[in-house]
Scaffold this motif. Structure first.
Motif, mmCIF file in Angstrom:
data_model
loop_
_atom_site.group_PDB
_atom_site.id
_atom_site.type_symbol
_atom_site.label_atom_id
_atom_site.label_comp_id
_atom_site.label_asym_id
_atom_site.label_seq_id
_atom_site.Cartn_x
_atom_site.Cartn_y
_atom_site.Cartn_z
ATOM 1 N N CYS A 70 14.159 -1.658 4.977
ATOM 2 C CA CYS A 70 13.983 -0.440 4.205
ATOM 3 C C CYS A 70 14.753 -0.559 2.894
ATOM 4 O O CYS A 70 15.931 -0.887 2.907
ATOM 5 N N ALA A 71 14.088 -0.348 1.782
ATOM 6 C CA ALA A 71 14.762 -0.434 0.480
ATOM 7 C C ALA A 71 14.628 0.894 -0.244
ATOM 8 O O ALA A 71 13.558 1.504 -0.238
ATOM 9 N N LEU A 79 15.634 3.255 -6.991
ATOM 10 C CA LEU A 79 16.838 3.552 -7.766
ATOM 11 C C LEU A 79 16.782 5.004 -8.238
ATOM 12 O O LEU A 79 15.832 5.387 -8.927
ATOM 13 N N PRO A 80 17.768 5.834 -7.836
ATOM 14 C CA PRO A 80 17.743 7.216 -8.329
ATOM 15 C C PRO A 80 17.925 7.220 -9.856
ATOM 16 O O PRO A 80 18.876 6.631 -10.374
ATOM 17 N N LEU A 81 17.004 7.860 -10.564
ATOM 18 C CA LEU A 81 17.019 7.848 -12.035
ATOM 19 C C LEU A 81 16.971 9.277 -12.563
ATOM 20 O O LEU A 81 16.319 10.131 -11.957
ATOM 21 N N ILE A 138 0.848 -1.207 0.000
ATOM 22 C CA ILE A 138 0.000 0.000 0.000
ATOM 23 C C ILE A 138 0.876 1.245 0.000
ATOM 24 O O ILE A 138 2.007 1.221 0.511
ATOM 25 N N ASN A 139 0.369 2.336 -0.570
ATOM 26 C CA ASN A 139 1.095 3.612 -0.536
ATOM 27 C C ASN A 139 1.125 4.167 0.880
ATOM 28 O O ASN A 139 0.178 3.975 1.644
ATOM 29 N N GLU A 186 9.447 7.733 -4.846
ATOM 30 C CA GLU A 186 10.889 7.840 -5.111
ATOM 31 C C GLU A 186 11.732 7.603 -3.854
ATOM 32 O O GLU A 186 12.950 7.516 -3.923
ATOM 33 N N TYR A 187 11.066 7.505 -2.676
ATOM 34 C CA TYR A 187 11.817 7.238 -1.448
ATOM 35 C C TYR A 187 11.895 5.753 -1.131
ATOM 36 O O TYR A 187 12.402 5.362 -0.082
#
Ligand code: AMP
Length: 310
Positions: free
Chosen positions: A228-229, A232-234, A179-180, A214-215
């Motif tokens: 906690c994962a 990937l910064p894109l 879930i978000n 994005e976090y």
């Protein structure tokens, strides 16, 4: 979640929306962009596991997307074709691409849809109830011949608002909720994620994956431990639509392909989810997921391993 392992490749049933979206981002726009939670989920899980899709499309759904799903190896025996219009959703992203506004939602053929699972789906060990009316999620769960080894669920703010009782009923019967962050807080009427997670685990699912865009993702494992994962910064995020569903596809696909439900493997599944979500956002619709080979997704997975090693 039962802590058993068997090494075989299990079938993975998914029910959810199959959609034609209209997506507007700050720099581009795509009308008639095929989407839907079940489509993103299936395209993301397909490189890892055998997916069996349950849903409905109207006469306007593009044949090319049916072929794409078939080429990816997705079993479409449970995809009903109806006379009406396909489910449609229109959304606009804000400048930062993290937030979006829903401009329109038309249930169309989903309004009268009564899912009927093909016999071979009913014996499957893994089931994902992707975002759709909770009553449809429940109808699919009830048609399974036996309780699957693992049942996962996703939902959204709309169903928390207008179908809360049904949602709570289905929630009581699942093992994993993906879930978000905002929806986890909304569901529990909390401001603190850790407290929200504790409340959700009391409602049913013992494993919880909270998606934070994005976090990255925060996972509460079957024993309550936290993992906690990152995402990937894109530098080339084109369209975030479907990132959450692709995450769920990678997550469930890994668990179904390994059959290992241990806490350590759930952590690997979170990284698989992040891997598939990172691919999804690099193009509109499922374009970046189409045709992905196992080698390509393995290489992307290793970028996560590098990113978090210290
Ligand atoms: P995500 O970006 O992962 O939240 O998923 C986006 C997808 O959700 C889009 O392709 C939409 O078609 C679909 N969607 C939007 N609203 C709904 C809804 N009310 N029920 C089911 N699916 C929806």
């Amino acid at each position: 979640m039962p802590n058993t392992s068997d090494q075989s490749n299990h079938n993975l049933v998914v029910v959810g929306s199959v959609a034609v979206d209209w997506v507007i981002t700050p720099s581009a726009e795509r009308k008639d962009s095929v989407g839907g939670a079940a489509v993103f989920f299936a395209m993301a899980a397909a490189p890892l596991a055998k997916v069996q899709l349950v849903g409905v499309v109207g006469h306007d759904f593009p044949q090319g997307s049916i072929s794409d799903l078939e080429h990816a190896g997705v079993d479409l025996a449970g995809l009903e074709r109806s006379d009406g219009l396909t489910f449609r959703w229109k959304g606009r992203y804000h400048e930062n691409m993290n937030q979006r506004d829903t401009l329109e939602t038309h249930l169309n053929v989903f309004e009268d849809f009564a899912p009927k699972l093909p016999q071979r789906y009913r014996e499957s060990d893994f089931l994902f109830l992707a975002n759709i009316q909770p009553s449809l999620q429940l109808a699919v769960l009830e048609q399974m011949d036996k309780r699957p080894r693992l049942v996962g669920l996703d939902t959204m703010n709309l169903w928390i608002d207008i179908a809360r009782d049904e949602l709570l009923r289905v929630l009581a019967r699942v093992d994993v909720l993906a879930i978000n962050q905002e929806e986890a807080l909304q569901l529990t009427e909390e401001y603190n994620l850790v407290r929200a997670a504790a409340k959700i685990r009391e409602l049913g699912p013992k494993t919880l994956v909270i998606k934070r865009g994005e976090y990255g993702a925060l996972c509460f494992g079957p024993d309550g431990s936290m993992f906690c994962a990152p995402a990937l910064p894109l530098d080339d995020v084109v369209d975030p639509t479907g990132a959450g569903d692709s995450f769920a596809g990678g997550f469930m696909g890994h668990l179904a392909s390994t059959g290992d439900l241990s806490g350590d493997n759930v952590r690997r599944a979170v990284i698989w989810g992040s891997t598939m979500a990172s691919c999804c956002v690099q193009d509109f619709s499922y374009d970046r997921l189409r045709g992905l080979t196992r080698d390509q997704v393995d290489a992307r997975y290793r970028r996560f391993v590098d990113l978090t090693r210290f």
